[in-house]
Design a protein around this motif. Structure first.
Motif, PDB file in Angstrom:
ATOM      1  N   SER C  51       0.815  -1.217   0.000  1.00  0.00           N
ATOM      2  CA  SER C  51       0.000   0.000   0.000  1.00  0.00           C
ATOM      3  C   SER C  51       0.847   1.265   0.000  1.00  0.00           C
ATOM      4  O   SER C  51       0.403   2.310  -0.475  1.00  0.00           O
ATOM      5  N   SER C  55      -1.362   2.111  -3.006  1.00  0.00           N
ATOM      6  CA  SER C  55      -2.532   2.846  -2.547  1.00  0.00           C
ATOM      7  C   SER C  55      -2.248   4.341  -2.557  1.00  0.00           C
ATOM      8  O   SER C  55      -3.087   5.134  -2.939  1.00  0.00           O
ATOM      9  N   ALA C 243      -5.794  -5.437  -0.098  1.00  0.00           N
ATOM     10  CA  ALA C 243      -5.795  -3.983   0.022  1.00  0.00           C
ATOM     11  C   ALA C 243      -7.112  -3.409  -0.476  1.00  0.00           C
ATOM     12  O   ALA C 243      -7.680  -2.507   0.134  1.00  0.00           O
ATOM     13  N   GLY C 248      -7.564   0.533   0.683  1.00  0.00           N
ATOM     14  CA  GLY C 248      -6.154   0.847   0.550  1.00  0.00           C
ATOM     15  C   GLY C 248      -5.703   2.109   1.258  1.00  0.00           C
ATOM     16  O   GLY C 248      -4.589   2.208   1.746  1.00  0.00           O
TER      17      GLY C 248
END
Lengths: 246, 297, 309
Positions: C51, C55, C243, C248
């Motif tokens: 992440s 993300s 995720a 995320g």
């Protein structure tokens, strides 16, 4: 750089895109504190000029000096840190972030005046107030109206702490009232922060009123330069703009 | 070594695999041209076509050369259904959020996982094969099996037919127009919806046919689709997205690299070569060897 | 230290607390649950690390297993010559170094092309490792005398905590702000002064280190190293699924995603692995289409003044 040297010097700037001369030998000096208007039909090379100065594109020929130092070849983020900022003709907000986060980011990364997040956020809040977006400070940028997004572009550019701010058609798509309001905002920010502005506009009357000085581009070349009234009256400009509503 | 390299056999193998890649890539190009989204599940259509041919032959003894018509039709129908049912709606909202592009790829990846594992669950994961037209034919100094010859012949014929269609026939021209210049196509009066529907159908159909052809010479397994997807991506990226002619040229380049590369090294290098070319093309020439603009974000 | 408002730092405290509590598992429960714990902690460590890059910056990596695999390879190859106190950090460093070396060219590729590039890269490395091993006459490796289950549990616990710390740090610092701007509009971010290339590379390298160490620990757990197993694309896929399902943007997302997938896997993996994969695929499709913000985004933090995506 001494006081009487121009803030920005553009010398014989040229840009080719695969054989198309987007810009051809354009030279212009911009003194500190001036509002320079840039006029021209579509395809005249106005946005290309901004892209070259801000570093989004590299020139094919010519030189750009900011505070007497060359900025050709530098990355956009480096140029921004030197004190040059621009808005985009088609707005590019950080849509998923709030207005405050948008402007805080600019304040944090620009000419780097703010060492802490808190400081950047405070500076951002102030500018957001100046552009009239205080009421939408926590709204996601993607939900703003067009007028709001244009103001956001302006706020972000100013928040970087730049001394030279380039506005690319910030009035496009606005109603007559919104144009008036925006002009007031631009003038007051310019005065309050001692900025130098380059302004591209199609709304000619607004451009004439706003600018101290005008440059006219046509097919990549500079065809006229001077005080707004003189430029409007020039034969060359009249010929090129035949038929366009002034 | 040198005579292996110069042999007609190796050349034939290179051309044969190039033709397969070109066919699969053509389908991907058509679908990409419509959706502007990368369908990583494309190789699974090859797999499904392959299984179709395998079952038809194993169960009913039907020649894969006949089955390929059936799988093409079935896949085309599936494609058109997918377009009407799913993608047309997706496309409308997709245009709003450019960020969805990476997510849409994940979507297709998820679909691919579902399809592959569903097949593995239904049948088994063991690779299956069958024998058809395995008689040897002598062409000059090359000993070729009938099935490879047939596969090559059909692939080439299909490629030629489709290329001609896209170049000459009015509807084919409309398809190409849509791929190369979507907005302009709409402006000149192309019926976008019908053309997209047809592109989907043709795209899915060609992949299934390629699968049927491949099944004659290679084993089918639920997870065989991926290398074809990768190869198809290499081809369309090298050849330029939406460019049919460039795709055929790129398929030849890839087929040659793979075949002669393996001959020079060993069979285990096949994947290294494939993915190596893939990575290099993506990193250094994302707009392809023959393409025009890079994809703008 | 630049701080974002409380929620993220509060989440960090919560997660670290939970992890500390998890430390009781080997002491009170049997080997089976310790094993389950290791799997869960591994999932958290991997997904938190992923992440940091994907993300935050929007550059979705579908090839993150490459770092995991490289770490495993380092530990297995150096077994006997290096103690794990050395080889595990080296594994992390090797993964980070690899990310550093390929980062600049790889991160110039955008959007879906980046996604498939990372996938292709992981496969390429996999086949190269297979070839290298084959050249030495090896199809797999076996290592003996590895640490016991409890030790491995605590190692993995430390990695999960570290990964969470890194993920928190990435979010609250300038790096996090810059990465989010990059995710929203990279060209605008750069024009406003964000050093995009440097930040993307930093995120890439940071996201690679812990997965390297995790791979090393798992190699110790399995005692068996086979490239085709270790560089399994499904590991990459699981990270993304966790995720996305968990959410995320949120520091707690990977935890929730790991629990969801872990539970599913416990129920199905042994008896019907294909069904597990099908459900995983379905979940991914559903979440990508309808709940892209994940469980955390949808249920746990309803529209605060700061809008989160």
């Amino acid at each position: 750089m001494s006081m009487d040297q121009p803030l920005l010097q553009v010398r014989d700037l040229g840009k080719n895109f695969g054989g198309v001369h987007a810009l051809d030998n354009v030279s212009v000096d911009v003194k500190a504190g001036v509002i320079l208007g840039i006029m021209g039909a579509n395809g005249a090379g106005k946005t290309t000029l901004f892209a070259l100065i801000a570093g989004n594109e590299t020139p094919s020929s010519g030189e750009i000096l900011f505070r007497c130092r060359s900025i050709v070849g530098l990355r956009p983020d480096q140029i921004c840190r030197r004190g040059v900022a621009r808005t985009f003709q088609i707005v590019r907000p950080f849509a998923g972030l709030t207005v405050l986060e948008n402007v805080t980011t600019a304040a944090m990364f620009g000419a780097g005046l703010h060492a802490s997040h808190a400081g950047a956020q405070a500076a951002a809040a102030e500018i957001i107030g100046e552009v009239g977006l205080a009421g939408r400070i926590h709204s996601p940028a993607g939900e703003l109206t067009l007028s709001g997004q244009k103001r956001l572009e302006l706020a972000r550019a100013v928040a970087t702490g730049a001394t030279l701010v380039m506005l690319d058609e910030v009035l496009a798509g606005l109603t007559a009232t919104e144009v008036e309001e925006m002009l007031v905002t631009i003038r007051s920010i310019h005065a309050r922060r001692g900025l130098t502005l380059l302004v591209i506009e199609h709304v000619m009357r607004a451009l004439m009123r706003l600018s101290h000085h005008i440059v006219v581009l046509h097919l990549g070349r500079k065809i006229a330069e001077g005080e707004p009234e003189a430029v409007a009256a020039s034969d060359e400009v009249q010929r090129v703009y035949f038929g366009e509503a002034a | 070594m040198l005579d292996t390299l110069l042999s007609g056999q190796l050349l034939f193998a290179a051309v044969a695999i190039s033709a397969t890649y070109a066919l699969v890539a053509l389908g991907l190009n058509l679908v990409y041209g419509t959706m502007r989204l990368l369908n990583v599940a494309h190789g699974d259509l090859v797999m499904l076509g392959g299984y179709g041919a395998f079952w038809a032959f194993s169960i009913a003894g039907i020649s894969p050369l006949l089955t390929l018509i059936a799988v093409a039709a079935a896949a085309a129908a599936l494609g058109m259904l997918a377009y009407r049912g799913l993608f047309r709606g997706l496309l409308a909202s997709q245009r709003a959020a450019a960020r969805l592009e990476s997510n849409s790829l994940l979507l297709f990846f998820g679909l691919s996982i579902i399809i592959q594992n569903a097949v593995a669950l239904a049948v088994s994961a063991t690779p299956r094969g069958y024998e058809y037209l395995s008689n040897v034919v002598q062409l000059g100094n090359a000993a070729l099996t009938g099935n490879r010859l047939a596969a090559l012949a059909i692939a080439v014929a299909l490629l030629a037919a489709i290329s001609l269609f896209l170049r000459m026939h009015l509807f084919g021209l409309a398809m190409r127009a849509l791929i190369e210049h979507r907005e302009a196509a709409a402006v000149v009066g192309v019926d976008i919806d019908r053309v997209q529907l047809a592109s989907f159908g043709l795209g899915f159909g060609t992949a299934a046919v390629a699968g049927a052809l491949v099944s004659m010479t290679e084993q089918v397994s639920p997870f065989m689709g991926f290398p074809f997807t990768i190869a198809a991506f290499v081809v369309i990226i090298m050849g330029g997205l939406g460019r049919i002619g460039g795709g055929i040229a790129a398929a030849l380049v890839l087929g040659v690299i793979e075949t002669y590369g393996v001959a020079l090294t060993s069979a285990s290098w096949r994947s290294i070569l494939l993915y190596g070319v893939f990575v290099l093309v993506l990193m250094f020439r994302p707009q392809g060897l023959f393409g025009r603009r890079a994809v703008v974000r | 230290m630049k701080r974002v408002p409380q929620p993220v730092t509060r989440d960090l405290a919560l997660i670290l607390g939970l992890l500390a509590a998890a430390g009781l598992v080997p002491l009170v429960a049997g080997d089976y649950w310790t094993g389950v714990g290791i799997a869960l902690l591994m999932a958290i460590a991997l997904t938190q690390s992923w992440s940091i890059l994907s993300s935050l910056s929007g550059y979705v990596s579908l090839g993150h297993v490459v770092f995991y695999g490289l770490g495993a390879y380092v530990v297995v190859a150096s077994w006997g010559s290096l103690p794990i106190a050395v080889s595990l950090p080296v594994a992390a460093l090797a993964a980070a170094a690899f990310a550093f070396v390929i980062g600049l060219p790889v991160l110039r590729v955008r959007g879906p092309y980046f996604v498939i590039l990372t996938f292709g890269l992981a496969e390429l490395v996999k086949f190269c490792v297979i070839a290298i091993e084959a050249a030495q006459g090896r199809a797999s490796r076996l290592i003996l005398g590895t640490p016991g289950l409890d030790t491995l549990f605590f190692l993995m616990l430390a990695l999960a905590a570290l990964a969470t710390l890194l993920a928190w740090g990435a979010r609250v610092t300038r790096l996090g702000h810059g990465l989010r701007a990059i995710r929203e509009n990279e060209e605008a971010a750069q024009t406003l002064g964000v050093p995009v290339a440097r930040y993307k590379l930093a995120a890439f390298v940071l996201s690679a280190a812990i997965p390297g160490a995790v791979g090393g620990v798992m190699a110790l757990r399995a005692t068996y190293f086979e490239p085709i197993q270790v560089f399994d694309p499904m590991v990459s896929f699981s990270m993304i699924a966790m995720a996305i399902i968990g959410g995320g943007d949120d520091l707690r997302g990977p935890l929730i995603g790991a629990i969801v997938l872990g539970t599913l896997s416990e129920l199905l993996w042994a008896s019907a692995p294909q069904l597990y994969m099908i459900i995983l695929g379905l979940l991914l499709v559903i979440f990508v289409l309808f709940v892209p913000e994940g469980i955390c985004g949808r249920l746990l933090r309803p529209a605060p003044p700061m809008a989160r995506r």
